[in-house]
Design an enzyme around this catalytic site. Structure first.
Site, PDB file in Angstrom:
ATOM      1  N   GLU A 123     -26.403 -12.958 -16.883  1.00  0.00           N
ATOM      2  CA  GLU A 123     -28.152 -13.341 -17.792  1.00  0.00           C
ATOM      3  C   GLU A 123     -28.737 -11.867 -16.532  1.00  0.00           C
ATOM      4  O   GLU A 123     -29.420 -11.928 -15.313  1.00  0.00           O
ATOM      5  CB  GLU A 123     -28.431 -14.735 -16.405  1.00  0.00           C
ATOM      6  N   GLU A 175     -24.870 -20.384 -12.073  1.00  0.00           N
ATOM      7  CA  GLU A 175     -24.829 -20.671 -10.818  1.00  0.00           C
ATOM      8  C   GLU A 175     -25.009 -21.688 -10.655  1.00  0.00           C
ATOM      9  O   GLU A 175     -25.646 -23.096  -9.420  1.00  0.00           O
ATOM     10  CB  GLU A 175     -26.901 -20.671 -11.239  1.00  0.00           C
TER      11      GLU A 175
HETATM   12  C1  GAL Z   1     -31.714 -19.180 -13.499  1.00  0.00           C
HETATM   13  C2  GAL Z   1     -30.993 -19.825 -14.419  1.00  0.00           C
HETATM   14  C3  GAL Z   1     -31.352 -20.630 -15.837  1.00  0.00           C
HETATM   15  C4  GAL Z   1     -32.745 -20.546 -15.940  1.00  0.00           C
HETATM   16  C5  GAL Z   1     -33.723 -18.631 -15.284  1.00  0.00           C
HETATM   17  C6  GAL Z   1     -35.475 -18.769 -15.293  1.00  0.00           C
HETATM   18  O1  GAL Z   1     -31.676 -19.131 -12.890  1.00  0.00           O
HETATM   19  O2  GAL Z   1     -29.422 -19.640 -14.573  1.00  0.00           O
HETATM   20  O3  GAL Z   1     -31.050 -21.416 -16.870  1.00  0.00           O
HETATM   21  O4  GAL Z   1     -33.396 -21.272 -15.099  1.00  0.00           O
HETATM   22  O5  GAL Z   1     -33.234 -18.892 -14.333  1.00  0.00           O
HETATM   23  O6  GAL Z   1     -35.906 -17.976 -14.674  1.00  0.00           O
END
Ligand code: GAL
Length: 789
Positions: A483, A406
């Site tokens: 993710e 991100e």
């Molecule tokens: C994502 C990020 C992670 C964590 C997650 C929590 O956007 O890549 O590191 O912060 O959100 O939901």
């Protein structure tokens, strides 16, 4: 496993973890050889001083960083130089120091390494002297806020001392790349060795490579190659091939061993052992992922590096336990969020059969926090990224290099040049894997990292509703859900709601919906607004072949990022398993979807107020239906319809027994029952392993269950449990998985949380027994005996 590091033939690589002195605070004179550290604390590395500290909302790392202290500290170690050091090359290697380490040998500055997740080394040869030598390390983690999660502080990974002849394979100088033929029958192992000659004269040596199988049988011996070395480093490429290799896979992670020998006048002067695995893999824009020619979905989780109550301090058994728990859930892939892991973690993935995304960065030049790596990125990113690839390129588990998570440069035209640069840094060192970045911006035209046209695969974070149309929007682009989910749960806490909750509901509104317990329901009905429940994403990922797989955020709860709650919440709610390693109910959802072993799991517990309407959920597989019974009366049969991944009954509560039976073609498959528990009466103590190694490192994880007089788990018990340890072990940490507990992790007591708590027992180095006794006021205690060998 050990073989990767146990080299002989004149090369020694020894652990350099013991007999360090530690001081929390700044002491600039500590870099000098002459310095009185007699009053400093003596310890063995790996060490994380943050985890030993007190939770405090005012700690500069903030609750997002875990609410534990950071700061500056010094480490010192006196040692005797390796035998014959004048005629040898001696190197100290740090697997990771968080962060800004500065290293001195005998008062001489060796260098600084800002990045806390990278391995690095310094040559000591010319600074060594006979008798006592002193290494001093300053660690500075004082500039906060730094990390978006808990980082830990200190020399938290292993340290090694290597001594070689003056002609030897360079540090990370060997790349082993097994190329498998398309019929999978022949492998050509391409070997590149970077060899140094520091003897001040040219030398003629021979280089020979041999391949052994896991049982140690010689499979292939290459011809010795004669090399004339001047005094600069030289790269030599060679290859060995063999037929019918046993392929490395997640179910059968077989490895081979390459032995590389350098000989001078017939005598071996350097020998290096490298484990490697033979496999091929492919990502396809339509068909998704395949390993060794067979389609498979990547069933992944993201993991941060902390080990719960042990903090960031690396312990191989603690990592192995995490991976065992993941494996049993059906996980076949790990994304090392968001930085390179400890080398032992990758060894475990190779050995246990996990695919890995090895990830470099959470930010580039644009910051996420004021004092994070963006400050060091301009000067260090090339060296850090190269170090990751060079260190890790021989691991069969790694299939993807991620250049970032991100990254803010998605939204900045700088992203184009930086992406190209980072991808080329990786590809210069390894062309056998693919390069990915975990993106959030799904509009191609607005995503500068995508615009660079340098990534092999589109890694998308969240946005599960966009999976469907991905092939239309991005024709011919390979796709992976890097993710997903970010569901929120507290183990053993149940709260029904008519609709799924998004906590927080958007990026603007203050979060006010929480409860006084600082908990999130373990029914799969709460998620961050950018994420989804577990089922929501799982359904989408399952439906489409073009989705190579997903990496759920996260396998385990981790310290820091306690979203959505404020203090005293200090660890995350995202895990499928809590911080102590106890599965939440969704664990069984994945198990039912991701494994073939028969699963039947019912939730919640069965202690409610009379008459309350309770949702009873069942996750199951390998069956056509589940029938539910309350106190022997059938409440009906249910089967999952359409895309459903669980079945549910509304049951007016009545104390007694709730029982589920899953059936296939009318035959019982599994039976599960939960009984209404009475008052807490006794403690049950269960060790995950009763025989452990007397190596000063091995661990036994002891689960405490608070039971009623009939042996039922008391689902809301919060008794204070005291531990007494006698014999050859000590308590390395305690936990209960509660995200808002401010009790210390280093203690001989812990309150149970929803019936459970954990004590982690570490072996000393003397073989013997360890007796652990757990007691609590008013409860019958329990003890367990461990043996260490
Ligand atoms: C994502 C990020 C992670 C964590 C997650 C929590 O956007 O890549 O590191 O912060 O959100 O939901």
């Amino acid at each position: 496993m050990k073989d990767r590091y146990r080299n002989d033939g004149n090369r020694s690589r020894e652990s350099f973890n013991k007999d360090w002195k530690f001081f929390l605070g700044d002491e600039p004179n500590a870099k000098n050889t002459v310095f009185n550290d007699a009053n400093w604390r003596k310890l063995t590395l790996p060490h994380d001083w943050s985890i030993e500290g007190k939770f405090d909302e005012k700690n500069p790392a903030k609750p997002e960083g875990g609410g534990l202290p950071t700061g500056i500290a010094w480490y010192r170690k006196d040692f005797i130089a390796p035998a014959n050091f004048e005629n040898r090359i001696t190197t100290i290697e740090f697997d990771g120091v968080y962060k800004n380490s500065e290293v001195y040998i005998n008062g001489v500055y060796l260098g600084k390494r800002p990045f806390g997740y990278i391995s690095f080394s310094y040559e000591l040869s010319k600074h060594l002297k006979p008798g006592k030598n002193t290494i001093a390390v300053k660690v500075d983690n004082s500039a906060q806020p730094d990390s978006r999660w808990y980082s830990g502080s200190g020399i938290y990974r292993n340290v090694w001392l290597t001594s070689t002849a003056k002609v030897a394979v360079a540090h990370w100088g060997l790349s082993v790349n097994p190329e498998l033929s398309s019929d999978l029958n022949t492998v050509v192992v391409k070997i590149n060795a970077n060899i140094f000659n520091r003897s001040n004269k040219s030398q003629t040596v021979t280089l020979a490579n041999s391949i052994f199988d896991e049982e140690g049988k010689l499979l292939k011996k290459g011809n010795a190659i004669s090399l004339k070395l001047d005094t600069s480093n030289k790269n030599i490429s060679t290859e060995l091939s063999f037929k019918n290799p046993i392929l490395w896979s997640v179910d059968n992670p077989k490895q081979y061993k390459l032995v590389t020998e350098i000989s001078l006048r017939g005598k071996v002067i350097d020998r290096q052992l490298t484990l490697f695995g033979v496999r091929s893999f492919n990502f396809d824009a339509q068909k998704g992922f395949s390993l060794n020619g067979k389609s498979m979905k990547i069933q992944g989780v993201c993991l941060h590096h902390d080990l719960g109550a042990l903090g960031a301090a690396v312990n191989t058994r603690a990592m192995e336990r995490q991976l065992e728990i993941m494996k049993k859930m059906g996980v076949n892939a790990i994304r090392t969020a968001h930085n390179p892991p400890a080398p032992e973690f990758l060894d475990l993935c190779d050995k246990m059969g996990f695919l890995v995304i090895d990830e470099a960065f959470d930010m580039w030049a644009k910051r996420k926090n004021k004092f994070d790596y963006h400050l060091d990125f301009p000067e260090w990113h090339k060296r850090d990224l190269e170090a990751m690839v060079k260190r890790d390129r021989n691991h069969p588990s790694i299939i993807l290099w991620s250049i970032g998570n991100e990254i803010r440069e998605q939204f900045d035209s700088m992203g184009i040049a930086l992406t190209k640069e980072l991808v080329s840094i990786v590809k210069n060192l390894d062309q056998t894997r693919q390069v990915i970045s975990a993106l959030t911006e799904t509009v191609a035209a607005k995503n500068f990292i995508y615009q660079a046209d340098a990534l092999d695969i589109y890694g998308l974070n969240y946005n599960h509703k966009k999976y469907k149309d991905f092939p239309t929007n991005y024709p011919k682009v390979k796709f992976l859900g890097t993710e997903t989910t970010s569901a929120l749960q507290t183990r053993g806490f149940y709260d029904t709601a008519d609709t799924i909750r998004r906590w927080p509901k958007d990026g603007k509104t203050k979060f006010t919906e929480g409860n006084k317990e600082f908990a999130a329901s373990a029914y799969d009905n709460v998620s961050a607004y950018w994420g989804s429940t577990h089922e929501e994403t799982l359904k989408e990922a399952k439906k489409y072949d073009h989705v190579s797989g997903i990496f759920v955020w996260t396998g385990f709860d981790y310290l820091g990022e306690p979203l959505p709650y404020p203090w005293p919440a200090r660890s995350s709610y995202f895990g499928i398993v809590d911080l102590a390693g106890f599965p939440k109910d969704s664990y069984y959802l994945y198990q039912s979807e991701w494994t073939d072993k028969p699963v039947l799991h019912i939730l919640p517990h069965w202690n409610w107020e009379k008459g309350k309407s309770v949702e009873v959920w069942a996750y199951y597989n390998n069956a056509d239906e589940v029938e539910l019974y309350l106190n022997g009366k059938s409440l009906g049969k249910k089967s999952k319809q359409g895309e459903e991944m669980h079945v549910m009954w509304n049951v007016p509560f009545e104390a007694g027994t709730i029982k589920a039976i899953s059936r296939k073609s009318g035959k019982d498959v599994l039976v599960r029952e939960v009984k209404t528990a009475g008052a807490p009466a006794k403690i049950e103590l269960i060790a995950d392993r009763k025989n452990i190694k007397a190596d000063g490192k091995d661990l036994s994880f002891l689960t405490v269950r608070v039971l009623d007089k009939d042996g039922n788990l008391v689902p809301n018990a919060n008794n204070l449990v005291n531990f007494k340890v006698e014999g050859e072990g000590f308590i390395a940490g305690v936990d209960n998985g509660y995200q808002a507990s401010l009790e210390p992790f280093k203690a001989n007591y812990r309150k149970a949380f929803n019936g459970l708590c954990l004590a982690i027992i570490q072996a000393k180095e003397k073989a013997g027994t360890i007796k652990i006794t757990a007691t609590a006021d008013g409860l019958q205690g329990s003890s367990v005996l461990l043996t260490t060998k």
